[in-house]
Write a protein that holds these residues in place. Structure first.
Motif, PDB file in Angstrom:
ATOM      1  N   ILE B   9       0.873  -1.171   0.000  1.00  0.00           N
ATOM      2  CA  ILE B   9       0.000   0.000   0.000  1.00  0.00           C
ATOM      3  C   ILE B   9       0.913   1.226   0.000  1.00  0.00           C
ATOM      4  O   ILE B   9       2.036   1.158   0.481  1.00  0.00           O
ATOM      5  CB  ILE B   9      -0.962   0.036   1.207  1.00  0.00           C
ATOM      6  N   LYS B  10       0.451   2.284  -0.590  1.00  0.00           N
ATOM      7  CA  LYS B  10       1.255   3.505  -0.644  1.00  0.00           C
ATOM      8  C   LYS B  10       0.445   4.652  -0.054  1.00  0.00           C
ATOM      9  O   LYS B  10      -0.735   4.791  -0.324  1.00  0.00           O
ATOM     10  CB  LYS B  10       1.640   3.855  -2.089  1.00  0.00           C
ATOM     11  N   ILE B  11       1.105   5.458   0.748  1.00  0.00           N
ATOM     12  CA  ILE B  11       0.451   6.615   1.336  1.00  0.00           C
ATOM     13  C   ILE B  11       1.134   7.866   0.836  1.00  0.00           C
ATOM     14  O   ILE B  11       2.354   7.915   0.670  1.00  0.00           O
ATOM     15  CB  ILE B  11       0.478   6.545   2.879  1.00  0.00           C
ATOM     16  N   VAL B  25      -3.657  10.374   0.976  1.00  0.00           N
ATOM     17  CA  VAL B  25      -4.206   9.449  -0.011  1.00  0.00           C
ATOM     18  C   VAL B  25      -3.563   8.094   0.265  1.00  0.00           C
ATOM     19  O   VAL B  25      -2.341   8.007   0.379  1.00  0.00           O
ATOM     20  CB  VAL B  25      -3.864   9.892  -1.454  1.00  0.00           C
ATOM     21  N   ASP B  27      -3.259   4.414  -1.303  1.00  0.00           N
ATOM     22  CA  ASP B  27      -3.522   3.607  -2.484  1.00  0.00           C
ATOM     23  C   ASP B  27      -3.106   2.168  -2.194  1.00  0.00           C
ATOM     24  O   ASP B  27      -2.088   1.927  -1.550  1.00  0.00           O
ATOM     25  CB  ASP B  27      -2.735   4.149  -3.685  1.00  0.00           C
ATOM     26  N   GLY B  28      -3.894   1.236  -2.659  1.00  0.00           N
ATOM     27  CA  GLY B  28      -3.525  -0.161  -2.509  1.00  0.00           C
ATOM     28  C   GLY B  28      -4.255  -0.880  -1.393  1.00  0.00           C
ATOM     29  O   GLY B  28      -3.994  -2.068  -1.144  1.00  0.00           O
ATOM     30  N   LEU B  29      -5.157  -0.207  -0.713  1.00  0.00           N
ATOM     31  CA  LEU B  29      -5.954  -0.909   0.299  1.00  0.00           C
ATOM     32  C   LEU B  29      -6.810  -1.959  -0.394  1.00  0.00           C
ATOM     33  O   LEU B  29      -7.307  -1.742  -1.491  1.00  0.00           O
ATOM     34  CB  LEU B  29      -6.882   0.073   1.013  1.00  0.00           C
ATOM     35  N   GLY B  77     -11.130  -0.127  -2.866  1.00  0.00           N
ATOM     36  CA  GLY B  77      -9.903  -0.700  -3.427  1.00  0.00           C
ATOM     37  C   GLY B  77      -9.148   0.313  -4.255  1.00  0.00           C
ATOM     38  O   GLY B  77      -7.986   0.109  -4.583  1.00  0.00           O
ATOM     39  N   THR B  78      -9.781   1.410  -4.611  1.00  0.00           N
ATOM     40  CA  THR B  78      -9.092   2.514  -5.291  1.00  0.00           C
ATOM     41  C   THR B  78      -8.696   3.540  -4.212  1.00  0.00           C
ATOM     42  O   THR B  78      -9.083   3.389  -3.058  1.00  0.00           O
ATOM     43  CB  THR B  78     -10.000   3.103  -6.394  1.00  0.00           C
ATOM     44  N   PRO B  79      -7.901   4.553  -4.560  1.00  0.00           N
ATOM     45  CA  PRO B  79      -7.314   5.393  -3.508  1.00  0.00           C
ATOM     46  C   PRO B  79      -8.328   5.967  -2.506  1.00  0.00           C
ATOM     47  O   PRO B  79      -9.325   6.569  -2.898  1.00  0.00           O
ATOM     48  CB  PRO B  79      -6.635   6.515  -4.309  1.00  0.00           C
TER      49      PRO B  79
END
Lengths: 366, 366, 366, 366
Positions: B9-11, B25, B27-29, B77-79
């Motif tokens: 996941i990216k924050i 934001v 992303d990747g959850l 599942g999207t940001p």
């Protein structure tokens, strides 16, 4: 994953302790860096030989073969690859089913479902610091050519329970020299006691840990980034990549927590044309960004986990209690060999950070 | 750069202390995580209110507005984006030309050539821990739903020079509770002394630091990666992203360096069907990978740099000596508010690591 | 930078055409993949020998030496490194100061300030497709073991101005076979004409280009990501990494632009229990994510820029006009050798995407 | 993952078509870029209004609210966040269970296990090009201030089956202007036929596609990287991020494949002091790196999948055949609105590449 690192330059480290070779690919180096392979060899030798009589008898020549990225003595700007062939390995010394306490044997077994190369710790071996030192030797030369004045060093501040309490004033770091580069202590008497502690541990089939202080001088203010890419974040992510490192602190670190703000805030003053601080409790970093004072950090290196003394462990195949007395050749104190590794990690981080910071200045130029 | 982090996941964290908003934001959850916004609000309140009477009077509601990534109460599942509007700011309290000692004012000025939003520390403000806590609150819920049993906590082990020396056995971490969640100490008497030290510092226009111990229980063995993505590397890179953190250690950390290998190696034994260790000097991590014991780490939080006492600094416009007495509302001890932030950082790291580790097991399934 | 790629697995490619070796480090492979080195060798041979009599006389054994990441025949899960030693090089064939039109000679000279290894194109040589094919051969085996049913192939649809217009129904891709694997055309007659065109160009000291169609069958729906990590984005980023590729299209690609939505929308229907589409104009990808139909793409490979015919160029040292007739051994049509390279790129992308997609399903499992 | 991109600058895009807002965080911009919000608004309006009467009646003001990273009209150097609130949405127009052929409805449903925000395509909507255009408008201003002379444009070369076959000499790209900026064709007569084709398709409840040519002039030679970060790889990875793009080619692209090397190699000559090429078949890129000629590429935009005509689809809840006539407001030709989006993608890529290339020159300076 885990074996790649970097923003502006990227390093990819590969290899296992008893496999054919270990090495590193470094992508993103500027072209035109003159690479003196003797200087590389000297730093490799420092890692291999550090502590001399005190260290492991496994002696590798650790010659680095350059596979790519060097042409007529200069970096090409495309990936630079250094390979160090493994020789002189004695794989018979390792027992797969009895994980060494304190080592990665058990966790690697779980992590890789038993497919890991367990011989000598495989990819988790201290041997993997060899490609890191190679990369550091390259980065140090790039620093010298691109950012002259930046100097990176390290010293032992504690070993085997013996402290070298010598205080170093901020202005004195740049000129630090040691009587014995392989055993960089300032208090030579403390150094003798440290050596005795190591010898004693070796005699007993045991091991000791230590604290290494790393420092970077001549670094301009304004290098580093906020939040996740602070100098502390990035340096620590590299320092914790060194096996056996269990703590990292900057400036006065943990000692700051018992003091007052009025004591720990480093007062600014004008040192001629330059903004400087009276003290350096913050280790040259404010808000994650360098302030022009020496960057100072300390690294806790735990006692070598591989010891000859019998230890309680489990037989993983039989899921039963077992006893292990580690055979093979091991350092009674890996902290001794940590200095060039810590310097290499710092060199990689500082070069990457400086190169990344160049572009930001661009806006100001216009 | 610096304001993005993560592998699986990216924050991406944004905002300035006195700008329109701060936020994150993620992303990747995974999709399908049920998000209880009351739980998010409670963790935000913990950060905002922590230490209650002791902390800064600047009180923000810190309501998180979800801009994307949530639909009918579940992650898409999207940001996922959370925004926290800044209110109640008093920008007049800040003097651009006189950098606060110990703070990022000077380094940000150099780093961004004077274009930084200097009000309240801008992007370097402790305010930026709000989006991190939001992300942590989300990750904690994802952990609860995807990896039930994993629990993350923290406690104060030192504050204002007062230590809470309570020892916690490895098996007791999972059940730790505190009389006062906003002031999580085990030794209540020490806690009283800590509060007195904070009050005393506030009275004097000064500030104090502290040590926070974080812990993760219920985490399986085999999580983490070698070399640059060790649990220590990744956790520390996030922990040093928290303003005022100047040291991080795992397990016994710096204390290990004065001990012997035979003392620090955590012996393996069979705890029923499960491999466990008798002690936990290594803080649940061997070779960068979890070993199934509680992950334990300690974080050094320096005294708040913003203090009311007059300090020596420079006037950057005039390049001349100056005196600064910081006005505005500041915590006499940010360590008090650090607990939910440290837990948030750990939650982000552990979720990212666990999700990244899932795929590796795939090979074993076949 | 540029020589690293990937999300879930990462590849780092190194080497120069006339340096000691080329190779690749692949980090993030699952442990426990059985690696058949004969299969690797066969794919390396396909790249080296493709087009047989038609291709360059420079014949390299292209034996891959595994330096790390393989133990007892299985991947360890730590970085897998393959090195291919360069032999049989004739560096004297290259003139540094006269850049070959259409090649990277001039741009590399500017990009690297003259420090690039210019011999044979250095890091820009088609030789760098060898490590990519090695990586592809590894990924294909991982795919076969982790995601059985996924199949990757390619065919020549145009060469030297001759088209193979054979239409392939979506359901027929999975079973495509070719009379000659080294020259995979469906219309054998067109194939003969293609070979004649290549022979004719070689005779004339000239070269020709071609179009390769790649396809992936047996891929489930739901693989890929939105926005910047669409299957199209990621596949194209790899396909444009292959020297001489100047165009990439998916499904009917450019031909779709002259049609109506009602013609190009692939209607959904129930194929038993499975959702399928009647046509496959979109090449198996909607919104960047696979829809379960064959992924089909076409790659434009320009004529080999290295030709024997005299060409106008400049003498960069003298900054003056010059004429160049490229000596050395060159393929009259690199498109011929592109098939295994295109398949390798697709294998890398598909494995990375499938492994990355595993974790997302996790949420649904709970 | 997928919604983050970049090396030197990083962009993170968030939002759903019918959620509260869409937006972008841009990290890594230099500080001190003067941002004219009117210029941003004008580019946003171009995207929203493009094709005017021909486009969808859904009219959003698309006002960008800057949440962070801007202070006194200049970029701070910390993350710049732009948010565009969604208004005027009619969610009732969408049927979750009947996926639109050619759209991401089905694949998103599989990818996110049914948790996606299906309204209006959610995160897959063309609406997500709004934050991309915002980012592009920012990057164009940064380019103008940091790299004056670089100009980015685009034109329609085909629409609805009608081609604008106007040839543009390399030297003429820099000065291209159009009679109607919202409908940039060179052959005005062809433009009229294109408009007629669009009107005709709209009348029929159908849609058409088109080809957009993008170009970058004034770009110096030596920008880009080898292998995975070629200009072609990076530009295409962004261009395929634009919904409905199914093909990308550089220079003469697919047309090169039918030609000879002697025809396609762009001969070098001295244009005064500067190395130039006689022709530009390679679209300004050799070996992935710019050669100083205009960078020219073409993008295939398929016909809008959302059409009013009844189409065969499936009812996913009942797993049964179904018919769908898409209601709601849709463009009969999204290619019309693609021009500012393609320019934005190019601006992001070129700025990132130029900033990344700065640091490499450093070595030459010394």
């Amino acid at each position: 994953m885990g074996s790649m690192w970097g923003n502006t330059i990227k390093i990819s480290v590969f290899g296992e302790s008893h496999g054919p070779a270990v090495g590193a690919v470094i992508d993103g180096l500027p072209s035109g860096i003159s690479l003196d392979t003797d200087v590389v060899a000297a730093m490799m030798a420092r890692r291999a030989a550090a502590g001399k009589a005190l260290a492991t008898p496994r002696k590798e020549p650790d010659a680095v073969e350059i596979l790519s990225g060097l042409f007529n003595g200069y970096t090409t700007g495309t990936p630079l690859t250094g390979m160090i062939t493994n020789t002189n390995t004695r794989s018979g010394d390792y027992e797969k089913d009895k994980p060494r306490p304190g080592h990665a044997d058990y966790t690697a077994q779980v992590r890789y479902d038993g497919f890991q190369d367990y011989r000598g710790g495989g990819h988790f071996s201290g041997r993997l610091t060899a490609p890191l030192v190679f990369a550091g030797a390259v980065c140090l030369q790039a620093l010298a050519q691109l950012y002259p004045g930046v100097r990176i060093g390290s010293r032992i501040t504690a070993l085997g329970g013996v402290a070298d309490a010598s205080a170093v004033a901020p202005g004195d770091y740049a000129a630090l020299t040691y009587a014995d580069a392989d055993f960089p202590v300032l208090d030579v008497k403390a150094g003798e006691a440290m050596k005795a502690a190591v010898a004693c541990a070796r005699e007993a089939g045991d091991s000791v840990g230590g604290v290494i202080e790393g420092y970077v001088t001549g670094l301009r203010a304004g290098v580093g980034d906020p939040i996740f890419d602070t100098m502390e974040s990035r340096l620590s992510s590299l320092l914790f990549a060194v096996p056996a490192v269990k703590g990292v602190e900057f400036g006065d670190g943990f000692a700051m927590t018992g003091s007052k703000g009025s004591q720990m805030n480093d007062a600014f003053y004008m040192d001629g044309e330059r903004v400087a601080t009276r003290t350096n409790h913050n280790g040259g970093i404010n808000g994650g960004i360098t302030n022009g004072m020496p960057v100072v950090f300390r690294v806790a290196v735990k006692p070598t986990p591989s010891i000859a003394l019998p230890q309680e462990t489990v037989d993983m195949a039989r899921r039963a209690p077992a006893t292990l007395a580690v055979k093979g050749r091991h350092d009674p104190c890996i902290a001794l060999r940590a200095c060039p590794v810590i310097e290499a990690a710092a060199a990689l981080c500082i070069l990457d950070s400086l190169m990344g910071a160049e572009k930001w200045k661009r806006s100001a130029d216009k």
